[in-house]
Enzyme design. Structure first.
Site, PDB file in Angstrom:
ATOM      1  N   GLU A   1       0.849  -1.192   0.000  1.00 44.11           N
ATOM      2  CA  GLU A   1       0.000   0.000   0.000  1.00 44.11           C
ATOM      3  C   GLU A   1       0.886   1.245   0.000  1.00 44.11           C
ATOM      4  OE1 GLU A   1      -4.295  -0.908   2.131  1.00 44.11           O
ATOM      5  OE2 GLU A   1      -2.745   0.108   3.281  1.00 44.11           O
ATOM      6  N   CYS A   2       0.658   2.123  -0.959  1.00 44.41           N
ATOM      7  CA  CYS A   2       1.315   3.430  -1.017  1.00 44.41           C
ATOM      8  C   CYS A   2       2.840   3.279  -0.925  1.00 44.41           C
ATOM      9  CB  CYS A   2       0.762   4.363   0.053  1.00 44.41           C
ATOM     10  SG  CYS A   2       0.997   6.121  -0.331  1.00 44.41           S
TER      11      CYS A   2
END
Length: 436
Positions: free
Chosen positions: A327-328
Site C-alpha cells: 500500500e502506497c
C-alpha cells in the site's frame, strides 16, 4: 455501559486540535482517569501520538469509509474499558466531501451520529471579540451538533483573553481555558503531516510539558463534565477477510501506516501477525503465507533500503510462492526504483514495473472507492473497498503490469484504472479502510 465522549474540533486545520487533544489526554491520564482517543478520518500519525499520551491504542473513526454499525462497534469497544473517550476531528469541524448525509468524513458526522458534545479549539491570533462571531456561527450551523465549550489558543495577553472570553460568554458557550502563544508546544512536521511518534526525539518530555500546560490553563473538571454518553448505532457490516492466516507485516520508520482497526479485524478473524523490519535488513518470516508492505516513508530511506540485500532477496523469494501486497509506500518499494528528493534513483524490489519519484512531487489527496479487478490479498474480484490516497510521490514510469482496481473518488467520479499486479504481487497508492 461505555465511557462518555467528547469531540475536539476547530474551524480549520492548524488551530491546535492535536496539541489540545494530546494535552488533555496526558493531563487526564496523570489524574488517574482511563482515557482513550480516536481520530476522525484517515490519519495514521495522530493515533500514534494519542496512544503515547493515553497509554492505550489509538483508533480511527471514519464516517465516509465505515458503515454506521462499524463506527458504533469501534467507538463502543474503545470506550468499554475507559472513563472518557476523546475524538479528535480533522481539518474544520464541518469539512468533508459532498455526498450522502452522515457519510461525508467530517467530524460533525461523528458528533451527530454518536451524540458527542464538541469542544471547539479557537486560534484567536489576529482577533479578539470577533471570535464570538465564529463561535455563534458554529453553534447554529447544524442543529444536530452541539458546541459545548471553547478552548482559546495563541492568546497574546490577559487583556486579549478577556476581550475574546467576555464576547464568547455572551453567546452562551463556556470558555474552558486559554493557552498562551508558545511555539514549543507544536510538534515537528514533514510532508505528510507530523513526524511520526516513534521518531520524536523526546516525546515523553513533550507530553509532560503539554500535560502541565493544559492543567495550568484549562479547567479539566469542566471538560470532563461536558462529556456525554454515546449513542452507538447497531446493525451489521461486512468485515474484510484477512489477507492470510500468518501475515508477515513490515514495521519500522519506513513502513508504519497500518490502521489499528484493520489489525484488530485480522486478529479477530484468527490471523497471526509477524512484524519484520526492512530497515534492519530483515526478510519476511518464512513461516508466513502472505507479506504486507504498508505505507510510510520509503522515499526518506531509499539508499538504505537499496543496500539491504537480505530484505530484498527475502521478499523476492517469498513472492515466488506466496502473495505480496504493498500500500502506497509499500507499493513504491515493490517497483523498480524510487527517486528521492534530490533526484537520485534507488533500486527497489523490482517485483512490479513502475518507478516513482519524490523529487517530482504532486499531491494526491482524497477519499477513494476501489473495485477489485481480480482475487487477491484485498479480497475477491468485484469487491468494493472504501479508503483514501495521500501521497506526494508521482509515477514517472508506469510499467506494463495489469491494473489492480478501478478507482473512483469519494463522490463517485471515475478516476480510471489504478494499481498493479503481476503474478502473486499486487499494490497501489490506495489505502483500504473498509469494505463498502
Amino acid at each position: 455501559m461505555t465511557a462518555p465522549g467528547l469531540l475536539i474540533a476547530a474551524p480549520r486545520s492548524g488551530s491546535g486540535k492535536t496539541t489540545v487533544t494530546l494535552g488533555l489526554l496526558a493531563a487526564l491520564a496523570r489524574r488517574g482517569l482511563r482515557v482513550r482517543a480516536a481520530k476522525s478520518g484517515p490519519d495514521y500519525i495522530d493515533p500514534a501520538f494519542h496512544a503515547a499520551a493515553s497509554g492505550a491504542p489509538g483508533l480511527n473513526l471514519d464516517s465516509f469509509a465505515m458503515a454506521p454499525a462499524q463506527l458504533g462497534r469501534l467507538a463502543g469497544e474503545a470506550a468499554a474499558a475507559a472513563d472518557l473517550l476523546l475524538v479528535e476531528a480533522s481539518m474544520g469541524l464541518f469539512d468533508g466531501i459532498a455526498g450522502e448525509p452522515g457519510r461525508t468524513g467530517a467530524g460533525a458526522d461523528l458528533a451527530a451520529m454518536l451524540g458527542l458534545p464538541v469542544v471547539l479549539v479557537l486560534d484567536i491570533s489576529g482577533q479578539s471579540q470577533s471570535a464570538a462571531a465564529v463561535v455563534r456561527g458554529f453553534a447554529t450551523h447544524d442543529p444536530r451538533v452541539r458546541i459545548a465549550g471553547v478552548v482559546l489558543n495563541k492568546v497574546a495577553s490577559e487583556r486579549h483573553r478577556l476581550q475574546a472570553a467576555d464576547a464568547i460568554a455572551a453567546v452562551g458557550v463556556p470558555v474552558l481555558g486559554s493557552l498562551p502563544r508558545d511555539a514549543a508546544m507544536a510538534l515537528p512536521e514533514r510532508h505528510l503531516g507530523l513526524v511520526q511518534a516513534r521518531e520524536h526525539p523526546a516525546l515523553a518530555a513533550h507530553l509532560d510539558r503539554l500535560a502541565a500546560t493544559i492543567a495550568a490553563h484549562v479547567d479539566l473538571d469542566a471538560v470532563a463534565a461536558l462529556a456525554a454518553p454515546m449513542r452507538l448505532p447497531g446493525g451489521g457490516w461486512t468485515t474484510p477477510r484477512p489477507p492470510g492466516q500468518r501475515i508477515a507485516l513490515a514495521q519500522d520508520e519506513a513502513f508504519s501506516f497500518v490502521y489499528e482497526h484493520v489489525l484488530g479485524g485480522w486478529r479477530a478473524a484468527g490471523a497471526e501477525i509477524f512484524p519484520f523490519s526492512p530497515l534492519a535488513d530483515e526478510p519476511p518470516p518464512e513461516g508466513c503465507d502472505v507479506c504486507w508492505l504498508p505505507g510510510g516513508y520509503p522515499e526518506l530511506h531509499g539508499e538504505r533500503l537499496a543496500a539491504n540485500g537480505r530484505f530484498r532477496e527475502g521478499v523476492r523469494r517469498f513472492a515466488a510462492s506466496r502473495p505480496v501486497h504493498g500500500e502506497c509506500g509499500g507499493y513504491m518499494a515493490l517497483g523498480e526504483a524510487i527517486e528521492d528528493a534530490q533526484g537520485i534513483a534507488h533500486p527497489m524490489l523490482g517485483l512490479l514495473g513502475h518507478v516513482t519519484s519524490f523529487a517530482r512531487r504532486r499531491l494526491n489527496l482524497g477519499y477513494r472507492r476501489a473495485r477489485l479487478l481480480a482475487d487477491g490479498p484485498l479480497g475477491p474480484a468485484g469487491a468494493v473497498l472504501r479508503g483514501h490516497e495521500f501521497h506526494y510521490a508521482s509515477t514517472i514510469r508506469p510499467g506494463g503490469d495489469t491494473p489492480l482496481f478501478a478507482l473512483a473518488d469519494g463522490t463517485g467520479r471515475d478516476l480510471g484504472l489504478a494499481g498493479s499486479r503481476r503474478g502473486l504481487v499486487s499494490g497501489g497508492f490506495f489505502h483500504a479502510i473498509a469494505l463498502e
